[in-house]
Design a protein around this motif. Structure first.
Motif, mmCIF file in Angstrom:
data_model
loop_
_atom_site.group_PDB
_atom_site.id
_atom_site.type_symbol
_atom_site.label_atom_id
_atom_site.label_comp_id
_atom_site.label_asym_id
_atom_site.label_seq_id
_atom_site.Cartn_x
_atom_site.Cartn_y
_atom_site.Cartn_z
ATOM 1 N N ASP A 96 1.227 21.669 13.053
ATOM 2 C CA ASP A 96 1.522 22.733 14.015
ATOM 3 C C ASP A 96 2.867 23.374 13.671
ATOM 4 O OD1 ASP A 96 1.817 24.415 16.137
ATOM 5 O OD2 ASP A 96 1.448 22.900 17.683
ATOM 6 N N SER A 97 2.818 24.610 13.181
ATOM 7 C CA SER A 97 4.048 25.296 12.765
ATOM 8 C C SER A 97 4.965 25.612 13.948
ATOM 9 C CB SER A 97 3.691 26.596 12.031
ATOM 10 O OG SER A 97 2.971 27.480 12.883
ATOM 11 N N VAL A 155 7.674 24.470 10.147
ATOM 12 C CA VAL A 155 7.488 25.669 9.342
ATOM 13 C C VAL A 155 8.561 25.705 8.255
ATOM 14 C CG1 VAL A 155 8.948 27.196 10.729
ATOM 15 C CG2 VAL A 155 6.946 28.136 9.520
ATOM 16 N N ALA A 156 9.214 24.572 8.030
ATOM 17 C CA ALA A 156 10.316 24.480 7.067
ATOM 18 C C ALA A 156 9.843 24.842 5.663
ATOM 19 C CB ALA A 156 10.912 23.078 7.077
ATOM 20 N N ASP A 157 10.797 25.297 4.841
ATOM 21 C CA ASP A 157 10.495 25.671 3.467
ATOM 22 C C ASP A 157 11.566 25.096 2.557
ATOM 23 O OD1 ASP A 157 9.227 26.788 1.319
ATOM 24 O OD2 ASP A 157 9.458 28.874 1.960
ATOM 25 N N ASN A 314 3.720 16.285 13.733
ATOM 26 C CA ASN A 314 2.806 16.627 14.825
ATOM 27 C C ASN A 314 1.775 17.667 14.397
ATOM 28 O OD1 ASN A 314 4.106 15.139 17.153
ATOM 29 N ND2 ASN A 314 5.842 16.366 16.452
ATOM 30 N N THR A 315 0.536 17.420 14.767
ATOM 31 C CA THR A 315 -0.541 18.378 14.548
ATOM 32 C C THR A 315 -0.732 19.194 15.828
ATOM 33 O OG1 THR A 315 -2.380 17.046 15.394
ATOM 34 C CG2 THR A 315 -1.634 16.592 13.143
ATOM 35 N N PRO A 316 -1.577 20.232 15.793
ATOM 36 C CA PRO A 316 -1.847 20.984 17.027
ATOM 37 C C PRO A 316 -2.476 20.125 18.117
ATOM 38 C CG PRO A 316 -2.497 22.257 15.111
ATOM 39 C CD PRO A 316 -2.174 20.885 14.605
ATOM 40 N N ASP A 317 -3.081 18.992 17.745
ATOM 41 C CA ASP A 317 -3.744 18.126 18.720
ATOM 42 C C ASP A 317 -2.894 16.913 19.085
ATOM 43 O OD1 ASP A 317 -6.060 19.713 18.783
ATOM 44 O OD2 ASP A 317 -6.835 18.752 16.972
#
Length: 340
Positions: A96-97, A155-157, A314-317
């Motif tokens: 999850d971004s 959302v790290a790069d 963490n995932t969206p769920d």
């Protein structure tokens, strides 16, 4: 003969208790036997391992997204074989971004001191012998802990947020559209970044970028020169590679070619490791005499130092998976479900 050992023992216990309750002399939990782990270096290694995994996972997710988009909202059966091969070569997990990944450490010092003094003395009188026993004891435990929580944006790069172009150098490769790992770095804080810039790479496509970042994930020999941090290994794999493999295992029951109600919701990837050291000492002296039988002062002490490091993705769920155990995960996709 009078035995004076027990009042001395009692006074010793009281005086030691006063020292243990001193709130103005505390230990530094990040040091052990005058040695201190380089925590900023360890935290950088954790940061870079997790970020490397996040970037490669995002590239693989984009590959899947592009394939499914070209095939329409749902992939048709004629393309299933091709998509299946992509799944095998580029497995990923949905991260999850909009959330953060947690990383951190917990360092702790625990000191233990104990004194146990056994006093037995006999008073013989004619054919009668009376034995008196007193055994003052003392123990204290002092705990000092340092555990700052930290987070990484999912959302790290890799690399800086923009390209720091240097006159006279080649333009960055087209693959820079997918990750900042191909940007030139500013010279002022070059060593802050996890890897040296891949600006001189020949990568062009999304597949090129995914294959090249995978070399960083695995820390292959030809790409080890780019790493600017000490790699963390889980067995023979880097932590980034281990996270990737665990994600691939989880998604075997998540991703399919066609929509299905059989898939599971994946919540989190969590990994923790603890390093623990506990030296100790036990000293004992025994005195046996006619009326003192025996006098045994026993002094023991130990120092325990533990360092615990953790990573949580963490995932969206994530909320659904964690709430399901407590019966607090309403399924909004069910018709007439009364979810708050």
């Amino acid at each position: 003969m009078k035995n004076k050992a027990w009042p001395v023992s009692l006074l010793m216990s009281i005086s030691l208790s006063a020292c243990a309750l001193d709130p103005f002399t505390l230990d530094d939990p990040s040091t052990f036997a005058e040695l201190s782990p380089d925590l900023p270096t360890v935290v950088k290694s954790l940061r870079c391992e997790v970020t490397t995994f996040i970037v490669e996972n995002r590239l693989r997710s984009q590959i899947w997204h592009d394939i499914l988009t070209k095939s329409g909202t749902s992939i048709n059966e004629s393309d299933a074989d091709h998509a299946s091969s992509i799944l095998r070569d580029y497995p990923y997990i949905e991260i999850d971004s909009k959330q953060f990944a947690a990383i951190g450490f917990d360092v702790k010092n625990i000191t233990n001191l104990g004194i146990n003094i056994q006093n037995d003395w006999k008073r013989p009188h004619l054919n009668i012998s009376r034995t008196f026993h007193i055994g003052p004891t003392y123990s204290d435990t002092r705990t000092f802990e340092y555990a700052p929580p930290m987070a990484i944006a999912q959302v790290a790069d890799l690399g800086p947020g923009k390209n720091f172009y240097k006159p006279g150098t080649p333009k960055i490769p087209p693959a820079s559209a997918y990750t900042g790992a191909y940007f030139y770095h500013p010279t002022t804080d070059e060593h802050f970044y996890c890897y040296k810039s891949l600006a001189y790479s020949n990568s062009k496509t999304l597949f090129d970028a995914a294959n090249e970042i995978q070399q960083l994930v695995e820390h292959t020999k030809s790409y080890s020169q780019y790493a600017q941090f000490q790699r963390i290994y889980v067995g023979e794999r880097t932590l980034a590679h281990w996270l990737q493999d665990k994600a691939a295992d989880l998604t075997k029951n998540r991703h399919t070619m066609f929509p299905t109600p059989e898939s599971i919701a994946i919540g989190q990837i969590y990994y923790t490791f603890t390093l623990d050291a506990k030296p100790g000492i036990d000293a004992r002296y025994t005195l046996t005499a006619t009326v003192i039988n025996p006098f045994i002062p026993d002094i023991s002490g130990s120092l325990e130092h533990s360092m615990m490091f953790y990573v949580t993705l963490n995932t969206p769920d994530a909320a659904i998976s964690l709430g399901a155990k407590q019966g607090n995960a309403c399924n909004k996709e069910v018709k007439d479900a009364k979810c708050k």
